[in-house]
Design an enzyme around this catalytic site. Structure first.
Site, short mmCIF file in Angstrom:
data_model
loop_
_atom_site.label_atom_id
_atom_site.label_comp_id
_atom_site.label_asym_id
_atom_site.label_seq_id
_atom_site.Cartn_x
_atom_site.Cartn_y
_atom_site.Cartn_z
N GLU A 93 0.76 -1.42 0.43
CA GLU A 93 -0.17 -0.02 0.18
C GLU A 93 0.97 0.89 0.26
OE1 GLU A 93 -3.38 -0.67 3.39
OE2 GLU A 93 -3.23 1.69 3.23
N CYS A 334 -3.05 3.10 8.98
CA CYS A 334 -1.96 2.10 7.46
C CYS A 334 -2.75 0.94 7.26
CB CYS A 334 -1.23 2.67 8.27
SG CYS A 334 -0.97 4.26 8.82
N1 SAH Z 1 7.72 0.58 10.92
C1 SAH Z 1 7.92 2.11 11.53
C2 SAH Z 1 7.56 2.66 9.34
C3 SAH Z 1 6.14 2.71 9.71
S1 SAH Z 1 4.72 3.27 10.69
C4 SAH Z 1 7.50 2.89 12.27
O1 SAH Z 1 7.59 2.33 13.34
O2 SAH Z 1 7.85 3.68 12.47
C5 SAH Z 1 4.48 3.83 10.06
C6 SAH Z 1 3.90 5.02 12.19
O3 SAH Z 1 2.39 4.92 11.86
C7 SAH Z 1 4.75 5.07 13.14
O4 SAH Z 1 4.85 5.64 13.96
C8 SAH Z 1 3.26 3.99 14.18
O5 SAH Z 1 3.06 3.52 15.13
C9 SAH Z 1 2.47 4.85 14.00
N2 SAH Z 1 1.02 4.36 13.28
C10 SAH Z 1 1.00 2.80 12.94
N3 SAH Z 1 -0.27 1.89 13.42
C11 SAH Z 1 -0.89 3.44 13.59
C12 SAH Z 1 -2.41 3.52 13.97
N4 SAH Z 1 -3.42 2.29 13.89
N5 SAH Z 1 -2.43 5.01 15.02
C13 SAH Z 1 -1.36 5.53 14.92
N6 SAH Z 1 -0.46 5.60 14.49
C14 SAH Z 1 -0.40 4.42 13.75
#
Ligand code: SAH
Length: 362
Positions: A93, A334
């Site tokens: 995605e 995401c």
């Molecule tokens: N693995 C990396 C990048 C991918 S996630 C990381 O952990 O940074 C990108 C960002 O979105 C991260 O800060 C993650 O914690 C956040 N994230 C993932 N799912 C989320 C959700 N449901 N609500 C808010 N933030 C989320």
């Protein structure tokens, strides 16, 4: 694999390949420009290359080209979510966000994720494989080519942990930001990590001008371990030392991402702990009201709790932004578009079966 993945090769490597194939080195620059600047999706378009070379490349060095299997467009702000189909039938995605200052694309770095953060949809089905540099690049290339709009900012914040796919990430950065390709400024590139400490030290040595975003989400080890399994491997002490080191080496301020979950990490207690943790770091904090996912019962913080968190941090001189919600009408957190897609059993068995049919489900 990399050896044969022509779109993941640097210009130098392409020159060597042309020599190996008995062709002229200047062909490498032409080929590089067709792939990384003009964003061609087939060798047939590369009209200044001799037909014999094109035919040979076609046979021996197939071009990585992602196919958009689904596109959703927000009626509210034009944000688009793309589901891309890979050669092997996996899907990833990517998101295009249209801001006043330019277009930003959020890309995935892996198929699935093994980090297991409790609130994240990308991790629910585990990890399948790393993406190659060309598969990371092509998410941006295809979006720019399909929309005809220039992409000026890139964030590696989609599915996957980029530092867990370190070599491909570095190659991706060099091709994306180097000359002869899209040449996007490193300052317009953000890489987000859940905090793989040894890789943060390695990355610091590269002295890149990218922004490193650290997914912090909690100010104490105890709380962080409840939300992020990686916190069992690296303590906050180790993580903060790595952040300080990264800043010293690169001069680039770290962005701390903090997803606010109602009643879990958004209270007075946590804001005070966060201030003690990063108050002396000239930090930038990006607050993200958590995007609830069906499979978990985490709730989004109230507007008031988010504002309160922001004000308290700002009073201590910490720079704070609240992540604007983009495309909330097509949302789902995401990784949810992909998750919904694969759980329907719509896997791609052969290339072209569903790919290429661009459906704009509004
Ligand atoms: N693995 C990396 C990048 C991918 S996630 C990381 O952990 O940074 C990108 C960002 O979105 C991260 O800060 C993650 O914690 C956040 N994230 C993932 N799912 C989320 C959700 N449901 N609500 C808010 N933030 C989320």
């Amino acid at each position: 694999m990399e050896q044969y993945d022509i779109k993941s090769m640097t210009l130098e490597e392409l020159k060597a390949l042309m020599r190996e194939l008995g062709d002229k080195p200047f062909r490498a620059a032409q080929l590089y420009s067709w792939m990384h600047e003009r964003l061609c999706s087939s060798y047939d378009e590369m009209t200044n290359l001799p037909k014999s070379l094109r035919e040979r490349l076609k046979r021996e060095y197939p071009l990585t080209v992602l196919e958009a299997a689904q596109v959703q467009t927000s009626r509210l702000d034009g944000t688009q979510k793309y589901l891309f189909c890979l050669e092997d039938g996996n899907v990833v995605e990517s998101v295009l966000m249209r801001y006043k200052h330019g277009n930003s694309v959020c890309i995935s770095s892996q198929v699935g994720c093994k980090m297991g953060c409790r609130f994240c949809a990308s991790t629910l089905d585990g990890w399948t494989r790393n993406l190659s540099p060309s598969e990371m690049l092509d998410q941006i290339y295809r979006i720019q080519a399909l929309t005809g709009e220039r992409v000026s900012n890139v964030v590696v914040m989609g599915t996957g942990e980029p530092l867990d796919n370190y070599d491909s990430l570095l190659r991706f950065i060099h091709i994306l930001t180097g000359e002869g390709g899209l040449h996007i400024s490193q300052r317009n590139l953000t890489v987000s990590t859940c905090g793989l400490v040894p890789k943060m030290y390695e990355l610091a040595k590269e002295k890149l001008q990218i922004t490193l975003a650290l997914s912090l989400h909690a100010p104490t080890d105890k709380k962080r371990r409840e939300l992020m399994p990686i916190a069992n491997r690296y303590s906050l002490d180790e993580l903060m030392a790595a952040c300080r080191h990264y800043f010293q080496e690169t001069g680039r301020r770290i962005t701390f991402e903090y997803s606010l979950v109602a009643g879990v990490n958004d209270r007075e207690e946590e804001v005070q702990e966060l201030i003690s943790l990063i108050g002396d770091m000239h930090a930038h904090v990006n607050l993200i009201p958590v995007n609830p996912i069906r499979e978990r019962d985490f709730k989004k913080s109230t507007r008031q709790a988010v504002e309160n968190f922001k004000i308290k941090l700002e009073k201590c001189g910490i720079n704070v932004t609240i992540r604007r919600e983009m495309g909330s009408d097509i949302d789902g957190a995401c990784g949810q578009l992909r998750k919904r897609f694969i759980s329907k059993g719509d896997r791609f068995h052969s290339k072209g079966q569903i790919c290429g049919k661009l459906t704009d489900k509004e």
